[in-house]
Each structure stands twice: as C-alpha cells, then as structure tokens.
Scaffold this motif. Structure first.
Motif, PDB file in Angstrom:
ATOM      1  N   ALA A 274       0.818  -1.212   0.000  1.00 43.38           N
ATOM      2  CA  ALA A 274       0.000   0.000   0.000  1.00 43.38           C
ATOM      3  C   ALA A 274       0.850   1.259   0.000  1.00 43.38           C
ATOM      4  O   ALA A 274       0.381   2.341  -0.365  1.00 43.38           O
ATOM      5  CB  ALA A 274      -0.936   0.000   1.213  1.00 43.38           C
ATOM      6  N   GLU A 276       3.263   1.790  -1.966  1.00 45.01           N
ATOM      7  CA  GLU A 276       3.681   2.080  -3.335  1.00 45.01           C
ATOM      8  C   GLU A 276       2.686   3.038  -4.007  1.00 45.01           C
ATOM      9  O   GLU A 276       1.495   3.046  -3.690  1.00 45.01           O
ATOM     10  CB  GLU A 276       3.772   0.787  -4.150  1.00 45.01           C
ATOM     11  N   SER A 277       3.161   3.815  -4.943  1.00 41.75           N
ATOM     12  CA  SER A 277       2.324   4.792  -5.628  1.00 41.75           C
ATOM     13  C   SER A 277       1.303   4.118  -6.547  1.00 41.75           C
ATOM     14  O   SER A 277       1.463   2.949  -6.938  1.00 41.75           O
ATOM     15  CB  SER A 277       3.185   5.739  -6.455  1.00 41.75           C
ATOM     16  N   GLU A 278       0.289   4.862  -6.887  1.00 41.55           N
ATOM     17  CA  GLU A 278      -0.734   4.348  -7.801  1.00 41.55           C
ATOM     18  C   GLU A 278      -0.122   4.016  -9.162  1.00 41.55           C
ATOM     19  O   GLU A 278      -0.487   3.011  -9.793  1.00 41.55           O
ATOM     20  CB  GLU A 278      -1.845   5.389  -7.967  1.00 41.55           C
ATOM     21  N   SER A 279       0.824   4.828  -9.608  1.00 42.53           N
ATOM     22  CA  SER A 279       1.462   4.579 -10.908  1.00 42.53           C
ATOM     23  C   SER A 279       2.274   3.290 -10.892  1.00 42.53           C
ATOM     24  O   SER A 279       2.332   2.571 -11.896  1.00 42.53           O
ATOM     25  CB  SER A 279       2.348   5.763 -11.295  1.00 42.53           C
ATOM     26  N   THR A 280       2.884   2.987  -9.760  1.00 36.92           N
ATOM     27  CA  THR A 280       3.644   1.738  -9.649  1.00 36.92           C
ATOM     28  C   THR A 280       2.717   0.540  -9.697  1.00 36.92           C
ATOM     29  O   THR A 280       3.001  -0.461 -10.373  1.00 36.92           O
ATOM     30  CB  THR A 280       4.467   1.715  -8.342  1.00 36.92           C
ATOM     31  N   HIS A 281       1.604   0.618  -8.996  1.00 37.87           N
ATOM     32  CA  HIS A 281       0.631  -0.483  -9.032  1.00 37.87           C
ATOM     33  C   HIS A 281       0.089  -0.675 -10.451  1.00 37.87           C
ATOM     34  O   HIS A 281      -0.096  -1.803 -10.907  1.00 37.87           O
ATOM     35  CB  HIS A 281      -0.520  -0.199  -8.055  1.00 37.87           C
ATOM     36  N   LYS A 282      -0.130   0.407 -11.141  1.00 33.14           N
ATOM     37  CA  LYS A 282      -0.618   0.314 -12.518  1.00 33.14           C
ATOM     38  C   LYS A 282       0.454  -0.297 -13.420  1.00 33.14           C
ATOM     39  O   LYS A 282       0.154  -1.085 -14.319  1.00 33.14           O
ATOM     40  CB  LYS A 282      -1.021   1.709 -13.026  1.00 33.14           C
ATOM     41  N   THR A 286      -1.263  -4.585 -10.787  1.00 34.87           N
ATOM     42  CA  THR A 286      -1.959  -5.078  -9.585  1.00 34.87           C
ATOM     43  C   THR A 286      -3.402  -4.568  -9.521  1.00 34.87           C
ATOM     44  O   THR A 286      -4.171  -5.015  -8.662  1.00 34.87           O
ATOM     45  CB  THR A 286      -1.221  -4.651  -8.299  1.00 34.87           C
ATOM     46  N   ASP A 287      -3.752  -3.653 -10.420  1.00 35.26           N
ATOM     47  CA  ASP A 287      -5.106  -3.107 -10.457  1.00 35.26           C
ATOM     48  C   ASP A 287      -6.002  -3.830 -11.456  1.00 35.26           C
ATOM     49  O   ASP A 287      -7.137  -3.448 -11.677  1.00 35.26           O
ATOM     50  CB  ASP A 287      -5.052  -1.613 -10.802  1.00 35.26           C
ATOM     51  N   ARG A 296       1.658  -8.568  -8.008  1.00 36.67           N
ATOM     52  CA  ARG A 296       2.021  -8.367  -6.598  1.00 36.67           C
ATOM     53  C   ARG A 296       3.303  -9.112  -6.250  1.00 36.67           C
ATOM     54  O   ARG A 296       4.157  -8.606  -5.519  1.00 36.67           O
ATOM     55  CB  ARG A 296       0.876  -8.818  -5.694  1.00 36.67           C
TER      56      ARG A 296
END
Length: 463
Positions: A274, A276-282, A286-287, A296
C-alpha cells in the motif's frame, strides 16, 4: 588453564543481550560486505528467479523457427529422443506470430508484447538442455542440480556462500512456491545448515494478496519483553551447545530464533504494498484481475531486492492451467502469458529505473520446454522437452540483446553452444562472485557442490 570462548562467555557477566548484539555485529561484518566472501569480483549482488512452473514452450515464445512453420503437419525428419514423456505426432507450427523488436532485432512471440519491449536487456539462452522429462525430476534439477538425490537448492547455496546484506530479513525468500513436484526440496537446504533454506511466503494455491508471515507481531508482549524471553531461551540453547560441542542443527535453530525476532522490525514494512504509488501499481498490473496476482509477486520481489535479500524466487503456478499444455495449447499459453507478461516487463523496467538492474540478475524459465511435435486431442498440445529449450537472463553483468546458442531447425534439440543446467548454475554463481568449483560443503565423507562434478561457466554472455 585454557578457557574456550564459549566458556568465557558462559562464566562472564556480559549478559546474553550483549552476546546477541556481538553475534549480530559479527554476522554483519562477515556477510554484509560481499567481497569478503566472494572468490572474485562479483558482477551481481542478488538474484530474482522468475520460475514458470510446468514448462513454457520455447518455439511459441523466444525461439522462432521458420522451418517449423513451413513444415507444419509433416513428420519430424529425424529421430525423437529415446526417452520421451509421452508419444507425439507430427510437427506443430506455432499458432502465434513473431515480430522483431529493439535494436537487437530479436524475434519474440505475440504472447509477450510487453517483455518484447525489454528485449535489448535480455540474454536469451536458446540452447538449454536437461536430463529429465518428468516434472518432479526436472524441477529438482533446475532448483538443486540433481534429479535423483536430495540436495541443497540454488538459493541455499548462494545464501551459504554470500550470506545476507540485511540482517533483519532472510537471505533467501521464495514467494508463492508450489508444493508439487519436489515441494520444499526445491527451496530447502538439505545437508547445509538449515538457516540457509528458503523462507516461503504464501503458496501457489493461494492468492499473493494473502501473503503474510505468521505471528510476525506479538500482541501479548512488547519488544523488550520478547528480547528478555528470547535471551533466556537462547542461554539454555547455548549452554547445551557448549556441553555437546558442534551441532549444526542447534546452531541453525539459534540463528533462526534471532532472525525471527529481528524480522519483526522490517518484514511488515517490506510486505506493505500500500506504500507504493498508484502509478507503480498500474505499472505492475496489480489493479487488473488478470495480472494482479503475479504483479504483486513481482512488486514484492523488487521490494525485497532493494532491501538486500540475496535470492528471491517468484513462482507462476496457475493451479488450473500452469504451463503444462499437453492439450489446449492456445488457451493455456495465452492465459499464462497474459498473467505474467506485464508484471515481468514492469519488474525489469522498474529495476532499471532505480539502478538495481545493474547488480540484480533476473533469471526466467521453467523446468523444461515443449516439443515442436503435436500431442493431445485435436493435435493442440505439446509434450515435455528437456532436450532443447529457452531460459533468459537480464541485468547482473550479462549482455543484453543477444541470443546465445541454438536448437535445430524445428526447436527440438539444443545443437549449438549447448548450455546444460549445471552450466547455468555455474554461470549464475560466477556472476555473483562465486567459483562453483570452490563453493563446497563437506557431507557424508565427500565435498558437495551445486554443480556436482560438472558445469562450465558461459563467459560469452558476460557484458
């Protein structure tokens, strides 16, 4: 009267807390500086092994064969291996198109459009070969170097040889490993001290979202109370160890207790995606439901790498499909590739952008490849093939944008610059600064090593 170090510590009033601190400082001095334990200057500090359980097809991914496409449906024009896992029929051309990418112009299947964008960072070894056509033996071979005996895993040998860069985390972590086909032996230490075995986080049968370290937080006692309790327990263990002399099992248990205590300070934060930035998850996907699970795992691998974990294994083992397409090749490989393609490319680009790819060796592959001949109902599958397949490396001192070795015109046998799994292990160790001939452990009256009595370092792939 001569007093041993253990006797002095037993009879002195230093206190076990100080002893633990001294032990930790000694361990840090010994294993924190990699060059103190390496045999030669290393090119890499750590390994991330992306294991594709089941055996992805080389002729449908990274080993394009125009002749296979031309002769689709015809009989194989030479003898098949004497030992085969199951009967196969005529040649089966790849149902996927290949396209050349990057400055290197290497052809990659449309199954991997994202990894293809990283092709100039990849060192494709198209001439891998092993010795076992069965999943169990082949998995043990790629992980331990032996398909017939219980031997220490590659990660265990590396952590034994180099120690850890972070005393608060295990040197060897395996994320969502499978319990099938060798199970714990694939990340075990065998006769090496037990503290060098892999620490499993989750299982292949569970979502990576559920990855946790059990009992990482003690809600009954604070940190100081836990330290006092552990000091008392360890004093009993040390006293017993002093009375019986050298005992590798007890020594390993003492060290594992200390590591488990220290992990409380860093493991929860390392697993906290959590942060990590939204851009990293994208980036890692992971989204998205298709890529979320493996995304993940790859993101965890990057976080462990930057925290000094020496060997990190990430296993893709879809329990419904895996990469073992004896039938339904198109459906199975498309599903598997869709799950891993974006996360793998994200890992490579993320490591590169952070300056970690230079000293992190990324290894990709399965336990074997697949036959270029067809199998299954409707001629829509491929059998196991250890005779010739592809694995690739990136970062960690290897040349990017190259293909090393080759299989025959149809992708069945490795024929040019052949690389056995022992050679791969010897090469990985060398990149880490370890001589596979010198990294030995005496057991049962003989010296053992990861490469047994074989293995040659493939220096041609070095940058």
């Amino acid at each position: 009267m001569f007093l041993s170090r253990r006797r002095v510590l037993q009879q002195s009033s230093i206190g076990f807390g100080s002893l633990a601190l001294a032990s930790m400082l000694s361990s840090k001095a010994h294993s924190g500086e990699q060059t103190q334990r390496s045999h030669h200057p290393p090119r890499a500090k750590r390994v991330i092994f992306l294991f594709m359980k089941g055996g992805p097809s080389q002729v449908d991914s990274f080993d394009y064969k125009s002749k296979l496409q031309e002769d689709h449906g015809k009989p194989l024009p030479f003898e098949k291996p004497r030992v085969q896992f199951a009967p196969t029929g005529n040649l089966l051309g790849s149902p996927w198109k290949f396209k050349k990418y990057g400055e290197s112009g290497i052809a990659v299947s449309e199954l991997f459009p994202n990894v293809a964008q990283c092709v100039d960072d990849l060192c494709l070894i198209n001439s891998m070969h092993g010795s076992n056509p069965a999943h169990g033996g082949a998995c043990l071979k790629v992980h331990t170097g032996s398909d017939t005996f219980v031997r220490p895993s590659m990660g265990a040998w590396i952590s034994y040889g180099l120690g850890t860069e972070n005393e608060n985390l295990p040197a060897f972590i395996t994320i969502c490993p499978t319990l099938a086909h060798g199970g714990t032996k694939n990340w075990g230490a065998a006769f090496l001290p037990a503290n060098f075995s892999g620490t499993p986080l989750g299982l292949a049968s569970q979502s990576s979202e559920q990855v946790r370290v059990k009992y990482i937080q003690n809600r009954e006692m604070n940190f100081k109370q836990q330290r006092a309790q552990l000091d008392l327990t360890q004093s009993f263990n040390r006293n017993f160890l002093a009375s019986v002399g050298d005992n590798a099992e007890l020594e390993s248990r003492i060290q594992s207790f200390e590591l488990a205590f220290r992990m409380q300070t860093e493991m929860p934060e390392a697993l906290d995606l959590a942060s990590e930035s939204e851009s990293t998850h994208k980036l890692y996907g992971t989204d998205h439901p298709v890529t979320a699970d493996f995304g993940r795992q790859c993101l965890m691998a990057r976080r462990f790498a930057e925290r000094g974990v020496r060997f990190i294994q990430v296993t893709h083992s879809n329990t419904d499909v895996q990469w073992d397409q004896h039938g339904n090749l198109r459906k199975g490989h498309e599903q598997n590739a869709a799950e891993v393609d974006q996360p793998i490319a994200a890992l490579l680009s993320d490591l590169k952008s952070r300056g970690l790819l230079e000293d992190t060796l990324v290894l990709w592959g399965g336990e074997f490849g697949r036959t270029p001949t067809c199998q299954g109902a409707g001629n829509n599958g491929r059998d196991h093939n250890p005779e010739g397949f592809t694995m690739w490396l990136a970062g960690g001192g290897v040349r990017g944008g190259i293909q090393y070795g080759a299989t025959d015109d149809y992708g069945y046998y490795a024929v040019e610059d052949k690389v056995h799994l022992h050679d791969l292990h010897a090469t990985v160790l060398h990149l880490l600064g370890l001589d596979h001939l010198q990294l030995t452990y005496r057991h049962a009256g003989r010296d053992f090593r990861l490469t047994d009595v074989s293995g040659h370092v493939v220096t041609d792939i070095f940058a």
